[in-house]
Design a protein around this motif. Sequence first.
Motif, mmCIF file in Angstrom:
data_model
loop_
_atom_site.group_PDB
_atom_site.id
_atom_site.type_symbol
_atom_site.label_atom_id
_atom_site.label_comp_id
_atom_site.label_asym_id
_atom_site.label_seq_id
_atom_site.Cartn_x
_atom_site.Cartn_y
_atom_site.Cartn_z
ATOM 1 N N PRO A 1 0.826 -1.211 0.000
ATOM 2 C CA PRO A 1 0.000 0.000 0.000
ATOM 3 C C PRO A 1 0.865 1.268 0.000
ATOM 4 O O PRO A 1 1.960 1.293 0.548
ATOM 5 C CB PRO A 1 -0.792 -0.094 1.291
ATOM 6 C CG PRO A 1 -0.683 -1.492 1.757
ATOM 7 C CD PRO A 1 0.588 -2.045 1.175
ATOM 8 N N ASP A 2 0.323 2.293 -0.582
ATOM 9 C CA ASP A 2 1.009 3.591 -0.634
ATOM 10 C C ASP A 2 0.610 4.376 0.623
ATOM 11 O O ASP A 2 -0.366 5.116 0.630
ATOM 12 C CB ASP A 2 0.610 4.336 -1.904
ATOM 13 C CG ASP A 2 1.301 5.678 -2.052
ATOM 14 O OD1 ASP A 2 2.200 5.989 -1.236
ATOM 15 O OD2 ASP A 2 0.943 6.422 -2.979
ATOM 16 N N TYR A 3 1.380 4.185 1.693
ATOM 17 C CA TYR A 3 1.039 4.779 2.981
ATOM 18 C C TYR A 3 1.104 6.302 2.955
ATOM 19 O O TYR A 3 0.326 6.968 3.628
ATOM 20 C CB TYR A 3 1.948 4.228 4.078
ATOM 21 C CG TYR A 3 1.662 2.780 4.384
ATOM 22 C CD1 TYR A 3 0.500 2.412 5.047
ATOM 23 C CD2 TYR A 3 2.550 1.777 4.000
ATOM 24 C CE1 TYR A 3 0.222 1.088 5.328
ATOM 25 C CE2 TYR A 3 2.271 0.443 4.272
ATOM 26 C CZ TYR A 3 1.113 0.113 4.938
ATOM 27 O OH TYR A 3 0.834 -1.195 5.206
ATOM 28 N N LYS A 4 2.023 6.849 2.190
ATOM 29 C CA LYS A 4 2.132 8.305 2.111
ATOM 30 C C LYS A 4 0.856 8.900 1.515
ATOM 31 O O LYS A 4 0.291 9.852 2.060
ATOM 32 C CB LYS A 4 3.347 8.698 1.271
ATOM 33 C CG LYS A 4 3.597 10.181 1.210
ATOM 34 C CD LYS A 4 4.872 10.494 0.434
ATOM 35 C CE LYS A 4 5.151 11.976 0.378
ATOM 36 N NZ LYS A 4 6.382 12.281 -0.350
ATOM 37 N N SER A 5 0.362 8.323 0.456
ATOM 38 C CA SER A 5 -0.875 8.791 -0.171
ATOM 39 C C SER A 5 -2.061 8.620 0.777
ATOM 40 O O SER A 5 -2.918 9.503 0.893
ATOM 41 C CB SER A 5 -1.120 8.034 -1.468
ATOM 42 O OG SER A 5 -2.353 8.385 -2.019
ATOM 43 N N MET A 6 -2.098 7.478 1.469
ATOM 44 C CA MET A 6 -3.187 7.222 2.419
ATOM 45 C C MET A 6 -3.166 8.238 3.554
ATOM 46 O O MET A 6 -4.215 8.732 3.984
ATOM 47 C CB MET A 6 -3.079 5.798 2.972
ATOM 48 C CG MET A 6 -3.347 4.718 1.948
ATOM 49 S SD MET A 6 -2.893 3.044 2.485
ATOM 50 C CE MET A 6 -3.725 2.877 4.026
ATOM 51 N N TYR A 7 -1.974 8.567 4.029
ATOM 52 C CA TYR A 7 -1.833 9.535 5.119
ATOM 53 C C TYR A 7 -2.329 10.910 4.683
ATOM 54 O O TYR A 7 -3.075 11.566 5.411
ATOM 55 C CB TYR A 7 -0.373 9.619 5.572
ATOM 56 C CG TYR A 7 -0.153 10.717 6.582
ATOM 57 C CD1 TYR A 7 -0.481 10.529 7.919
ATOM 58 C CD2 TYR A 7 0.344 11.957 6.189
ATOM 59 C CE1 TYR A 7 -0.307 11.538 8.849
ATOM 60 C CE2 TYR A 7 0.523 12.974 7.118
ATOM 61 C CZ TYR A 7 0.197 12.764 8.441
ATOM 62 O OH TYR A 7 0.366 13.761 9.344
ATOM 63 N N PHE A 8 -1.918 11.344 3.496
ATOM 64 C CA PHE A 8 -2.341 12.664 3.026
ATOM 65 C C PHE A 8 -3.842 12.716 2.761
ATOM 66 O O PHE A 8 -4.487 13.729 3.018
ATOM 67 C CB PHE A 8 -1.548 13.077 1.783
ATOM 68 C CG PHE A 8 -0.149 13.527 2.099
ATOM 69 C CD1 PHE A 8 0.085 14.606 2.926
ATOM 70 C CD2 PHE A 8 0.949 12.852 1.582
ATOM 71 C CE1 PHE A 8 1.364 15.037 3.230
ATOM 72 C CE2 PHE A 8 2.248 13.262 1.880
ATOM 73 C CZ PHE A 8 2.452 14.357 2.705
#
Length: 54
Positions: free
Chosen positions: A2-9
């Motif tokens: 998963p793209d955690y950076k995208s999910m966080y933003f």
Amino acid sequence: MPDYKSMYFQLAANVADAVDLLVKAQQDGENTYTKEPQDIALLEKLRPNSRRNK
């Protein structure tokens, strides 16, 4: 993976939107409260033992 950076933003943006919505709701409630007549103040004037009447 998963793209955690995208999910966080995305989460941070949604939280900011929710905070904005809550702030607007509070401001609208405060504006409504201050624009309506204050029945409590009027009742204080009518009470015979009120400190304001002395």
